[in-house]
Design an enzyme around this catalytic site. Structure first.
Site, mmCIF file in Angstrom:
data_model
loop_
_atom_site.group_PDB
_atom_site.id
_atom_site.type_symbol
_atom_site.label_atom_id
_atom_site.label_comp_id
_atom_site.label_asym_id
_atom_site.label_seq_id
_atom_site.Cartn_x
_atom_site.Cartn_y
_atom_site.Cartn_z
ATOM 1 N N GLY A 157 52.859 33.413 48.411
ATOM 2 C CA GLY A 157 52.939 32.063 47.839
ATOM 3 C C GLY A 157 52.873 30.922 48.829
ATOM 4 N N SER A 158 52.087 31.084 49.911
ATOM 5 C CA SER A 158 52.019 29.958 50.854
ATOM 6 C C SER A 158 51.251 28.781 50.254
ATOM 7 C CB SER A 158 51.409 30.393 52.190
ATOM 8 O OG SER A 158 50.025 30.628 52.078
ATOM 9 N N ARG A 212 44.457 44.495 29.519
ATOM 10 C CA ARG A 212 44.304 43.116 29.973
ATOM 11 C C ARG A 212 44.561 42.101 28.869
ATOM 12 N NH1 ARG A 212 42.429 42.683 35.017
ATOM 13 N NH2 ARG A 212 41.104 44.395 35.627
ATOM 14 N N MET A 270 46.626 37.693 41.674
ATOM 15 C CA MET A 270 45.659 38.771 41.891
ATOM 16 C C MET A 270 45.337 39.569 40.624
ATOM 17 S SD MET A 270 44.978 38.225 44.980
ATOM 18 C CE MET A 270 44.077 39.653 45.545
ATOM 19 N N LEU A 286 41.306 37.610 34.925
ATOM 20 C CA LEU A 286 41.715 37.082 33.619
ATOM 21 C C LEU A 286 40.591 37.247 32.592
ATOM 22 C CD1 LEU A 286 43.360 33.959 35.209
ATOM 23 C CD2 LEU A 286 44.590 35.786 34.000
ATOM 24 N N ASN A 324 41.683 27.468 40.824
ATOM 25 C CA ASN A 324 41.974 28.577 41.724
ATOM 26 C C ASN A 324 41.592 28.186 43.145
ATOM 27 O OD1 ASN A 324 42.522 31.345 42.505
ATOM 28 N ND2 ASN A 324 40.305 31.695 42.572
ATOM 29 N N HIS A 379 40.128 29.927 46.599
ATOM 30 C CA HIS A 379 39.466 31.162 47.043
ATOM 31 C C HIS A 379 39.141 31.052 48.529
ATOM 32 C CE1 HIS A 379 37.156 34.837 46.674
ATOM 33 N NE2 HIS A 379 36.250 34.259 47.441
ATOM 34 N N LEU A 396 33.720 35.343 37.466
ATOM 35 C CA LEU A 396 34.715 35.460 38.542
ATOM 36 C C LEU A 396 34.286 34.753 39.828
ATOM 37 C CD1 LEU A 396 37.445 36.886 39.274
ATOM 38 C CD2 LEU A 396 36.036 38.699 40.268
ATOM 39 N N ASP A 397 35.137 33.856 40.319
ATOM 40 C CA ASP A 397 34.911 33.114 41.570
ATOM 41 C C ASP A 397 33.652 32.238 41.537
ATOM 42 O OD1 ASP A 397 37.215 34.178 42.703
ATOM 43 O OD2 ASP A 397 36.163 35.871 43.597
HETATM 44 C C1 GRF Z 1 44.914 32.913 49.744
HETATM 45 O O1 GRF Z 1 44.086 33.227 50.828
HETATM 46 C C2 GRF Z 1 44.103 32.455 48.577
HETATM 47 O O2 GRF Z 1 42.928 31.802 48.943
HETATM 48 C C3 GRF Z 1 43.751 33.752 47.889
HETATM 49 O O3 GRF Z 1 44.877 34.565 48.036
HETATM 50 C C4 GRF Z 1 45.618 34.144 49.186
HETATM 51 C C5 GRF Z 1 46.994 33.844 48.703
HETATM 52 O O4 GRF Z 1 47.860 33.497 49.742
HETATM 53 N N1 GRF Z 1 43.388 33.523 46.513
HETATM 54 P P1 GRF Z 1 49.254 32.826 49.421
HETATM 55 O O5 GRF Z 1 49.999 33.768 48.480
HETATM 56 O O6 GRF Z 1 48.993 31.508 48.800
HETATM 57 O O7 GRF Z 1 49.923 32.726 50.746
#
Ligand code: GRF
Length: 223
Positions: A23-24, A72, A97, A100, A114, A116, A151-152
């Site tokens: 969760g950074s 799902r 992760m 959806l 999101n 990425h 996706l993405d």
């Molecule tokens: C990040 O690199 C984000 O881009 C990807 O997953 C990672 C999550 O990192 N979707 P954090 O949990 O936010 O630290």
């Protein structure tokens, strides 16, 4: 047809953040002093370290464990019910992760975003840093985008580019990219909070501001 994401309320908007891990990016959002109320942080994993970080910030947390659901569709339905109980204007995936379902994504059209770790549309999916190094690209980065069923590949809001250095490993490159993730995600959510983004009918995002400084990142640097 033009659609302004999240413009259904004049008052302060509310945000729900979905995580699966450390969760950074969530922390970056919580510490950015955004002009919105963070209604909840929701994880699909009860042991996600980010949940404790959220609690330390005084944010309500919820767990909707994907393992408790047979497929799902039923997981996404339970997740949507938990999110909707918070009545958010914006839903931000921050290292969430799970893939959806189209139905879920459509339900949050224009308000689900999101982050990425690549310069989309290059390197969707996993292991983005290792794949970029393997290909020998000199510039890599990160992208905040609206989520669609593809996706993405949803409409891009903001990207940051970093150089790929000669001795980079996936870990060192990830660290350089992550620093930029923590800058661009709060900016994207801030724009959403302020109704500064226009998502057009062709799936392109515009910032309703004319002045845009521009400069080039050249890597390796010119001598
Ligand atoms: C990040 O690199 C984000 O881009 C990807 O997953 C990672 C999550 O990192 N979707 P954090 O949990 O936010 O630290």
């Amino acid at each position: 047809m033009k659609h302004r994401p999240g413009s259904n309320k004049a008052a302060e908007k509310s945000l729900v953040i979905l995580i699966s891990g450390r969760g950074s990016n969530m922390r970056a959002l919580l510490e950015a002093d955004l002009p919105c109320r963070v209604a909840a942080v929701i994880s699909n994993k009860a042991d996600a370290p980010g949940l404790e970080v959220a609690r330390q910030h005084g944010i309500a947390t919820r767990v909707v464990a994907h393992r408790d659901y047979p497929d799902r569709e039923s997981f996404d339905a339970a997740l949507a019910a938990t999110i909707d109980a918070c009545q958010p204007d914006i839903v931000a995936l921050a290292g969430f992760m799970r893939i959806l379902t189209p139905r879920f994504v459509e339900h949050y059209h224009g308000r689900l975003v999101n982050i990425h770790p690549s310069l989309l549309p290059a390197y969707g999916g996993l292991d983005t840093h290792a794949r970029a190094i393997k290909d020998g690209v000199k510039i890599h980065g990160c992208t905040v985008h609206f989520v669609t069923a593809d996706l993405d590949h949803g409409p891009i809001i903001i990207q940051a580019a970093v150089p790929v250095l000669w001795r980079d490993t996936p870990a060192t490159l990830a660290e350089r990219v992550l620093r930029q993730e923590h800058r661009i995600y709060p900016q994207a959510v801030r724009w959403l909070c302020m109704d500064s983004l226009v998502l057009d009918g062709e799936g392109k995002v515009y910032l309703n501001r004319v002045e845009q400084p521009g400069f080039a990142l050249v890597a390796p640097a010119l001598e």
